[in-house]
Design a protein around this motif. Structure first.
Motif, PDB file in Angstrom:
ATOM      1  N   ASP A   1      -3.919   1.065  -8.298  1.00 45.41           N
ATOM      2  CA  ASP A   1      -4.014   0.056  -7.243  1.00 45.41           C
ATOM      3  C   ASP A   1      -3.565  -1.300  -7.759  1.00 45.41           C
ATOM      4  O   ASP A   1      -4.299  -1.997  -8.438  1.00 45.41           O
ATOM      5  CB  ASP A   1      -5.443  -0.030  -6.714  1.00 45.41           C
ATOM      6  N   TRP A   2      -2.309  -1.648  -7.459  1.00 42.17           N
ATOM      7  CA  TRP A   2      -1.822  -3.004  -7.750  1.00 42.17           C
ATOM      8  C   TRP A   2      -1.291  -3.647  -6.469  1.00 42.17           C
ATOM      9  O   TRP A   2      -0.493  -4.577  -6.508  1.00 42.17           O
ATOM     10  CB  TRP A   2      -0.764  -2.975  -8.847  1.00 42.17           C
ATOM     11  N   ALA A   3      -1.721  -3.119  -5.302  1.00 40.33           N
ATOM     12  CA  ALA A   3      -1.235  -3.619  -4.021  1.00 40.33           C
ATOM     13  C   ALA A   3      -1.863  -4.980  -3.713  1.00 40.33           C
ATOM     14  O   ALA A   3      -3.070  -5.089  -3.522  1.00 40.33           O
ATOM     15  CB  ALA A   3      -1.560  -2.624  -2.909  1.00 40.33           C
TER      16      ALA A   3
ATOM     17  N   ASN B   1      -3.646   7.114  -7.427  1.00 43.52           N
ATOM     18  CA  ASN B   1      -4.751   6.857  -8.344  1.00 43.52           C
ATOM     19  C   ASN B   1      -4.686   5.480  -9.001  1.00 43.52           C
ATOM     20  O   ASN B   1      -5.491   5.157  -9.881  1.00 43.52           O
ATOM     21  CB  ASN B   1      -4.768   7.928  -9.447  1.00 43.52           C
TER      22      ASN B   1
ATOM     23  N   SER C   1       0.940   1.912  -4.038  1.00 45.16           N
ATOM     24  CA  SER C   1      -0.351   2.110  -4.715  1.00 45.16           C
ATOM     25  C   SER C   1      -1.486   1.651  -3.808  1.00 45.16           C
ATOM     26  O   SER C   1      -1.263   0.954  -2.819  1.00 45.16           O
ATOM     27  CB  SER C   1      -0.388   1.320  -6.026  1.00 45.16           C
ATOM     28  N   GLY C   2      -2.688   2.075  -4.163  1.00 41.26           N
ATOM     29  CA  GLY C   2      -3.862   1.567  -3.473  1.00 41.26           C
ATOM     30  C   GLY C   2      -4.275   2.302  -2.218  1.00 41.26           C
ATOM     31  O   GLY C   2      -5.190   1.865  -1.518  1.00 41.26           O
ATOM     32  N   SER C   3      -3.615   3.421  -1.906  1.00 36.96           N
ATOM     33  CA  SER C   3      -4.018   4.211  -0.737  1.00 36.96           C
ATOM     34  C   SER C   3      -3.859   5.689  -1.048  1.00 36.96           C
ATOM     35  O   SER C   3      -3.147   6.066  -1.984  1.00 36.96           O
ATOM     36  CB  SER C   3      -3.180   3.835   0.489  1.00 36.96           C
TER      37      SER C   3
ATOM     38  N   PRO D   1       0.810  -1.234   0.000  1.00 35.90           N
ATOM     39  CA  PRO D   1       0.000   0.000   0.000  1.00 35.90           C
ATOM     40  C   PRO D   1       0.835   1.273   0.000  1.00 35.90           C
ATOM     41  O   PRO D   1       0.290   2.361  -0.219  1.00 35.90           O
ATOM     42  CB  PRO D   1      -0.803  -0.125   1.302  1.00 35.90           C
TER      43      PRO D   1
END
Length: 548
Positions: A492-494, A490, A481-483, A478
């Motif tokens: 999200d590959w977490a 913007n 990405s993803g937070s 996170p």
């Protein structure tokens, strides 16, 4: 809309012209020192280790200057101001880690090595594969640390000049990177060490003065300070939006206690912080700037006293920022949590005091990034270019030139990544560097010093496993990405739930070193293993060349 504008106006840091003037004066003084030291930098040993001419007390100050980074002053104060008890856990972890370095690493490392960490790792192993692997690990650890310092510098100067525009913040980070490159190219390790020593004295003096002023401002002791912080949190719009009681800043679990995942994340963070110092290449390299192992041990003792005192005082500054500045003003300022310390200085002593404290903090960034750049460049020049590419036949002038080229390249890369990471708390960013150091470096160092059967296959497997595992886990965490506070908010590959990878990557590196040693062929260098053991424990034969 109007409340946002008012909040931003409140965070304006006094007179920008005054701030620039104080910064400029400090830069002129430190650059003069670097130029003087640069005149005595004639050999590779001068550039890398300052000729091993510093005393334990001097090196202890310099280590403190190297270690007390933007994360320590800006990141931890911000973390305590916003998250209370859980934010102070960074201070505890950063300090306790020094006990590991003192007991397990400092003296043996100084006895065995000469310039870099790879000197130790390759002492009784095959030179080329181990030196290349160690250089790669050093580069990645240094790069993560540099990213944190660049982000901290961007936050600091943005607060001083009240810059909210991302483009101008990016320009600030670029300027810091350029100044760092100039410092290293001119002064080498000698110039950097003198800057670190003075910066350590100024930073410790500044934080003591700020702590005294905090108690005067709240008109009481610790009880009054903590109650004022709770009251300020109770009236905070940010705290109301987060939905927790103001008293939570005095209790464990505000950041890391909500779910099982965050609790495991805390354990992972703690492991990384405690084990990371023993593998930080720029700290380990400082042990070679003293003439003997005894001075190396003495320098760590001095560093522990200075660093321990500093981290205890961050608790006062953090709660002082919570009580006198408040979460809303901190988060509305450029740099977010990283702005807590300079805003507290503004609240305590006005524009002049804030400019002075911020200049010291800026010196903190410069000193640390210079030390990191020297370490990474020395590893490339000494371990890769000299030992691997040129088979030990390069001249010292050639090595220094390769080091200088590496500094420029590393500076450019760290500027770019530092710009991307400006929204992150710099204490957290440094924790990622600690995780990389604890995963990629510490297992191999400990195996090399204390396990006689350890071989080249195990060393290479441990280093590469630590580097790759840490990089992959961070990339899919996170933090990237993803937070909302991720480097790429913007996207999200977490897929890895923890922000700190140490709980997985560190055991993997130890396991890889053990398995690699068992399945790999012996190096048949038993005589060097015995010599390394004698050197590490006694220091006998430290200056003698090693014949592979």
């Amino acid at each position: 809309m109007n409340s946002v504008i008012l909040a931003q106006e409140e965070t304006a840091a006094g007179n920008p012209i005054l701030n620039i003037a104080v910064f400029g004066a400090f830069l002129v003084i430190t650059m003069w020192m670097v130029l003087r030291a640069g005149k005595t930098t004639k050999e590779a040993s001068d550039f890398y280790t300052g000729g091993g001419s510093f005393s334990g007390r001097q090196n202890g100050l310099a280590i403190s200057g190297d270690y007390l980074s933007a994360a320590s002053f800006l990141g931890i104060v911000g973390a305590v101001a916003l998250q209370g008890y859980d934010g102070f856990l960074y201070s505890v972890g950063f300090f306790v880690a020094w006990l590991v370095a003192l007991m397990l690493v400092a003296e043996p490392l100084r006895n065995v090595g000469r310039f870099t960490m790879a000197d130790v790792l390759s002492f009784r192993l095959k030179q080329k594969p181990v030196r290349v692997a160690a250089a790669i690990a050093t580069l990645f650890v240094s790069l993560f640390y540099l990213i944190a310092q660049m982000a901290g510098a961007g936050s600091l100067v943005s607060v001083l000049l009240n810059i909210h525009d991302f483009v101008w913040q990016a320009v600030v980070v670029g300027v810091v990177g350029i100044i760092m490159i100039i410092y290293v190219l001119i002064g080498g390790m000698k110039g950097t060490t003198y800057v670190q020593m003075i910066k350590a004295v100024l930073l410790c003096t500044g934080i003591v003065v700020m702590c005294v002023l905090v108690f005067f401002a709240v008109k009481g002791g610790f009880g009054t300070l903590f109650q004022s912080a709770i009251d300020m949190h109770a009236n905070s719009d940010y705290i109301k939006e987060e939905g927790y009681a103001a008293e939570a800043i005095m209790e464990p679990g505000l950041k890391y206690g909500a779910t099982t995942t965050t609790k495991i994340d805390f354990i992972s963070l703690g492991i990384s912080l405690v084990l990371g110092v023993g593998g930080l290449p720029h700290v380990l390299m400082r042990f070679y700037t003293v003439p003997t192992a005894t001075e190396a041990r003495r320098s760590v003792t001095w560093a522990i006293v200075i660093i321990g005192s500093f981290y205890l005082l961050t608790l006062i500054l953090g709660y002082g920022a919570a009580a006198l500045v408040g979460p809303d003003r901190i988060l509305a300022a450029p740099g977010g949590a990283n702005s807590a310390a300079p805003l507290l200085a503004l609240e305590l002593g006005g524009s002049v005091f804030m400019a002075v404290i911020s200049a010291v903090a800026f010196a903190t960034v410069l000193a640390v990034v210079a030390g990191l750049a020297i370490t990474a460049s020395a590893s490339i020049a000494h371990d890769v270019y000299h030992a691997v590419i040129r088979n030990g036949e390069s001249t010292e002038a050639e090595q220094v030139k390769v080091s200088q080229i590496t500094v420029v390249i590393l500076g450019i890369v760290s500027i770019i990544l530092g710009i991307l990471a400006m929204t992150q708390n710099v204490a957290f960013l440094v924790s990622l560097a600690f995780a990389m150091a604890a995963s990629a470096n510490l297992p191999t160092i400990l195996y090399s010093l204390y396990w006689r059967k350890f071989n080249t296959t195990g060393a290479v497997a441990s280093i590469y496993t630590g580097v790759v595992a840490t990089l992959l886990l961070i990339f899919f965490s996170p933090a990237v990405s993803g937070s909302a506070t991720a480097m790429f908010p913007n996207a999200d590959w977490a897929i890895f739930p923890l922000s700190s990878p140490g709980i997985v990557s560190i055991p993997l590196a130890f396991l890889a070193g053990w398995i690699g040693t068992l399945v790999g062929k012996p190096d048949n260098l038993e005589h060097l293993a015995a010599e390394m053991e004698v050197r590490s424990l006694t220091g006998v034969g430290v200056e003698a060349p090693v014949d592979h």
